[in-house]
Motif scaffolding. Structure first.
Motif, PDB file in Angstrom:
ATOM      1  N   PRO A  33       0.794  -1.225   0.000  1.00  0.00           N
ATOM      2  CA  PRO A  33       0.000   0.000   0.000  1.00  0.00           C
ATOM      3  C   PRO A  33       0.823   1.270   0.000  1.00  0.00           C
ATOM      4  CG  PRO A  33      -0.778  -1.536   1.673  1.00  0.00           C
ATOM      5  CD  PRO A  33       0.474  -2.107   1.097  1.00  0.00           C
ATOM      6  N   SER A  34       2.012   1.243   0.550  1.00  0.00           N
ATOM      7  CA  SER A  34       2.820   2.454   0.583  1.00  0.00           C
ATOM      8  C   SER A  34       3.266   2.883  -0.808  1.00  0.00           C
ATOM      9  CB  SER A  34       4.046   2.249   1.474  1.00  0.00           C
ATOM     10  OG  SER A  34       4.853   1.216   0.938  1.00  0.00           O
ATOM     11  N   ASN A  35       3.301   1.958  -1.748  1.00  0.00           N
ATOM     12  CA  ASN A  35       3.734   2.281  -3.093  1.00  0.00           C
ATOM     13  C   ASN A  35       2.576   2.411  -4.075  1.00  0.00           C
ATOM     14  OD1 ASN A  35       6.383   2.213  -2.308  1.00  0.00           O
ATOM     15  ND2 ASN A  35       6.658   0.063  -2.839  1.00  0.00           N
ATOM     16  N   SER A  36       1.388   2.210  -3.639  1.00  0.00           N
ATOM     17  CA  SER A  36       0.270   2.256  -4.572  1.00  0.00           C
ATOM     18  C   SER A  36      -0.079   3.696  -4.914  1.00  0.00           C
ATOM     19  CB  SER A  36      -0.936   1.529  -3.985  1.00  0.00           C
ATOM     20  OG  SER A  36      -1.413   2.251  -2.880  1.00  0.00           O
ATOM     21  N   ASP A  37      -0.861   3.860  -5.964  1.00  0.00           N
ATOM     22  CA  ASP A  37      -1.234   5.186  -6.436  1.00  0.00           C
ATOM     23  C   ASP A  37      -2.604   5.590  -5.898  1.00  0.00           C
ATOM     24  OD1 ASP A  37      -0.827   7.510  -7.865  1.00  0.00           O
ATOM     25  OD2 ASP A  37      -1.867   6.748  -9.629  1.00  0.00           O
ATOM     26  N   THR A  38      -2.954   5.116  -4.710  1.00  0.00           N
ATOM     27  CA  THR A  38      -4.272   5.394  -4.161  1.00  0.00           C
ATOM     28  C   THR A  38      -4.238   6.500  -3.120  1.00  0.00           C
ATOM     29  OG1 THR A  38      -3.981   3.677  -2.498  1.00  0.00           O
ATOM     30  CG2 THR A  38      -5.078   3.051  -4.552  1.00  0.00           C
ATOM     31  N   ARG A  39      -3.101   7.077  -2.873  1.00  0.00           N
ATOM     32  CA  ARG A  39      -3.013   8.148  -1.881  1.00  0.00           C
ATOM     33  C   ARG A  39      -3.460   9.466  -2.472  1.00  0.00           C
ATOM     34  NH1 ARG A  39       2.673   8.107   0.688  1.00  0.00           N
ATOM     35  NH2 ARG A  39       3.358   6.735  -0.938  1.00  0.00           N
ATOM     36  N   ALA A  40      -3.983  10.317  -1.607  1.00  0.00           N
ATOM     37  CA  ALA A  40      -4.451  11.632  -2.045  1.00  0.00           C
ATOM     38  C   ALA A  40      -3.278  12.475  -2.505  1.00  0.00           C
ATOM     39  CB  ALA A  40      -5.183  12.324  -0.908  1.00  0.00           C
ATOM     40  N   LYS A  41      -3.518  13.291  -3.498  1.00  0.00           N
ATOM     41  CA  LYS A  41      -2.479  14.167  -4.033  1.00  0.00           C
ATOM     42  C   LYS A  41      -2.403  15.475  -3.252  1.00  0.00           C
ATOM     43  CE  LYS A  41      -2.533  11.930  -8.384  1.00  0.00           C
ATOM     44  NZ  LYS A  41      -2.090  10.689  -7.831  1.00  0.00           N
ATOM     45  N   GLY A  42      -3.467  15.812  -2.538  1.00  0.00           N
ATOM     46  CA  GLY A  42      -3.493  17.032  -1.722  1.00  0.00           C
ATOM     47  C   GLY A  42      -3.063  16.754  -0.296  1.00  0.00           C
ATOM     48  N   ASN A  43      -3.158  17.771   0.525  1.00  0.00           N
ATOM     49  CA  ASN A  43      -2.804  17.642   1.943  1.00  0.00           C
ATOM     50  C   ASN A  43      -4.071  17.500   2.768  1.00  0.00           C
ATOM     51  OD1 ASN A  43      -0.044  18.063   1.409  1.00  0.00           O
ATOM     52  ND2 ASN A  43      -0.397  20.251   1.330  1.00  0.00           N
ATOM     53  N   TRP A  44      -4.139  16.456   3.576  1.00  0.00           N
ATOM     54  CA  TRP A  44      -5.276  16.278   4.469  1.00  0.00           C
ATOM     55  C   TRP A  44      -5.212  17.347   5.541  1.00  0.00           C
ATOM     56  CZ3 TRP A  44      -9.130  13.139   3.250  1.00  0.00           C
ATOM     57  CH2 TRP A  44      -8.884  12.087   2.368  1.00  0.00           C
ATOM     58  N   LEU A  45      -6.332  17.941   5.855  1.00  0.00           N
ATOM     59  CA  LEU A  45      -6.364  18.953   6.908  1.00  0.00           C
ATOM     60  C   LEU A  45      -6.258  18.265   8.260  1.00  0.00           C
ATOM     61  CD1 LEU A  45      -9.131  21.329   5.543  1.00  0.00           C
ATOM     62  CD2 LEU A  45      -6.675  21.612   5.440  1.00  0.00           C
TER      63      LEU A  45
END
Length: 146
Positions: A33-45
């Motif tokens: 999961p750390s290498n997948s492309d499923t993470r948000a591109k923005g910054n979580w508040l």
């Protein structure tokens, strides 16, 4: 042994590509999961901030008025293009400016809020930030069943 040799060769021919793909593509295929492309591109508040919820159960793309200075027309046009770029989801997206007292301390200028009014993600107030917001809003809307 001579009778089993063709069977062993056939097994090796079938199993070798699978074994090679597991070894070679293990960290690129989304198995980690750390290498997948499923993470948000923005910054979580990090803190919870709320805006007026949408009456039509729409997602919101928001910006701060202070970020559109000195040329607000170009910035509003960027936000309109961002909404149009959502494609089939554009009828479920609202554009809105934030009151100037909300999130003054944040350096980011474009925000995504869910239909209940919770601000989720922030992005830089430029073309790159708008592109990242587009990618994230499409994923959010796709998975929210809009």
């Amino acid at each position: 042994m001579k009778k089993r040799l063709p069977l062993l060769i056939m097994f090796f021919v079938l199993a070798a590509p699978f074994a090679a793909s597991v070894v070679i593509l293990d960290d690129r295929a989304g198995l980690h999961p750390s290498n997948s492309d499923t993470r948000a591109k923005g910054n979580w508040l990090s803190e919870s901030h709320f805006v007026t919820p949408s009456q039509n159960n729409h997602w919101k793309l928001l910006w701060r008025k202070q970020d559109c200075q000195p040329n607000c027309d170009d910035f509003v046009n960027l936000m309109r293009r961002l909404k149009m770029a959502t494609g089939k989801y554009q009828d479920s997206v609202e554009l809105e400016s934030l009151p100037s007292d909300i999130l003054k301390q944040k350096s980011q200028g474009i925000f995504i809020a869910d239909p209940k009014g919770l601000l989720l993600l922030s992005y830089s107030a430029d073309d790159d930030g708008a592109y990242k917001a587009l990618k994230d809003i499409k994923v959010l809307m796709k998975h929210s069943g809009v």
